[in-house]
Design a protein around this motif. Structure first.
Motif, PDB file in Angstrom:
ATOM      1  N   UNK A  37       0.776  -1.452   0.029  1.00  0.00           N
ATOM      2  CA  UNK A  37      -0.003   0.109   0.020  1.00  0.00           C
ATOM      3  C   UNK A  37       0.823   1.274  -0.190  1.00  0.00           C
ATOM      4  N   UNK A  38       1.622   1.190   0.904  1.00  0.00           N
ATOM      5  CA  UNK A  38       2.808   2.426   1.219  1.00  0.00           C
ATOM      6  C   UNK A  38       3.327   2.789  -0.682  1.00  0.00           C
ATOM      7  N   UNK A  39       3.579   1.074  -1.100  1.00  0.00           N
ATOM      8  CA  UNK A  39       4.270   1.759  -2.050  1.00  0.00           C
ATOM      9  C   UNK A  39       3.694   1.831  -3.661  1.00  0.00           C
ATOM     10  N   UNK A  40       2.059   1.767  -3.349  1.00  0.00           N
ATOM     11  CA  UNK A  40       0.791   2.292  -4.177  1.00  0.00           C
ATOM     12  C   UNK A  40       1.043   3.933  -4.526  1.00  0.00           C
ATOM     13  N   UNK A  41       1.263   4.057  -3.240  1.00  0.00           N
ATOM     14  CA  UNK A  41       0.592   5.911  -2.683  1.00  0.00           C
ATOM     15  C   UNK A  41       2.182   6.187  -3.285  1.00  0.00           C
ATOM     16  N   UNK A  42       3.732   6.147  -3.283  1.00  0.00           N
ATOM     17  CA  UNK A  42       4.154   6.441  -3.552  1.00  0.00           C
ATOM     18  C   UNK A  42       4.314   6.630  -4.836  1.00  0.00           C
ATOM     19  N   UNK A  43       4.403   5.402  -5.770  1.00  0.00           N
ATOM     20  CA  UNK A  43       3.693   5.261  -7.416  1.00  0.00           C
ATOM     21  C   UNK A  43       2.572   6.220  -7.526  1.00  0.00           C
ATOM     22  N   UNK A  44       1.151   6.861  -6.696  1.00  0.00           N
ATOM     23  CA  UNK A  44       0.431   7.650  -7.461  1.00  0.00           C
ATOM     24  C   UNK A  44       1.605   8.974  -6.999  1.00  0.00           C
ATOM     25  N   UNK A  45       2.009   9.092  -6.374  1.00  0.00           N
ATOM     26  CA  UNK A  45       2.102  10.925  -5.909  1.00  0.00           C
ATOM     27  C   UNK A  45       3.394  10.724  -7.398  1.00  0.00           C
ATOM     28  N   UNK A  46       4.347   9.699  -7.561  1.00  0.00           N
ATOM     29  CA  UNK A  46       5.486   9.975  -9.027  1.00  0.00           C
ATOM     30  C   UNK A  46       4.967   9.942 -10.281  1.00  0.00           C
ATOM     31  N   UNK A  47       3.447   8.989 -10.730  1.00  0.00           N
ATOM     32  CA  UNK A  47       2.671   9.291 -11.483  1.00  0.00           C
ATOM     33  C   UNK A  47       2.480  10.958 -11.925  1.00  0.00           C
ATOM     34  N   UNK A  48       1.875  11.033 -10.755  1.00  0.00           N
ATOM     35  CA  UNK A  48       0.717  12.097 -11.321  1.00  0.00           C
ATOM     36  C   UNK A  48       2.010  13.892 -11.109  1.00  0.00           C
TER      37      UNK A  48
END
Length: 160
Positions: A37-48
């Protein structure tokens, strides 16, 4: 081929150390849910953000962390650890996708229905959606090959 299958079945029948299994299951589930979940949140902020290409490495970071953590969580090897490690890697990848979709739904879009966020078919859509578009076929096959490679490497790294 038959000999390999019989050898695999015999390895499954070997005795397993219960405290090691409990610790492995606990570390696997917690790592998959929390770190995924933490890596998913980081992935969201990096993609945007302006660093969208770096988001490709979030799964690699997750993979290296989980495999090393799961490998250190047992003292005597059993083949079931390799099988469970593959399950936990895929479960964590699923939670990375769910977290990304939840954040996307809450921050960017409001058109997605909440029950669709947790649908694993949406996350692993490359297995279920095939068209006659050659580019789409190529991407689906590439995703399948990447996941197959990850599964084989996880299985092998647990045996080291």
């Amino acid at each position: 081929m038959k000999r390999k299958f019989i050898n695999f079945i015999n390895k499954l029948k070997e005795p397993i150390h219960k405290p090691n299994l409990r610790r492995f299951l606990l570390e696997g589930f917690l790592g998959a849910i929390v770190f995924g979940s933490m890596m998913g949140a980081i992935n969201f902020f990096l993609r945007n953000s302006a660093f969208s290409l770096i988001s490709l490495f979030t799964f690699l970071i997750y993979y290296v962390f989980m495999v090393n953590r799961l490998y250190r969580s047992f003292s005597f090897y059993h083949i079931i650890y390799s099988i469970l490690a593959v399950f936990f890697i895929l479960l964590g990848d699923y939670f990375m996708g769910v977290t990304y979709n939840v954040l996307y739904w809450f921050i960017v879009s409001e058109g997605l229905i909440i029950w669709q966020l947790f649908n694993p078919i949406i996350h692993f859509q490359f297995l279920f959606s095939w068209t006659l578009n050659p580019f789409h076929i190529f991407l689906n096959l590439l995703n399948i090959l990447i996941y197959a490679y990850i599964i084989v490497m996880t299985y092998r790294r647990m045996k080291r």
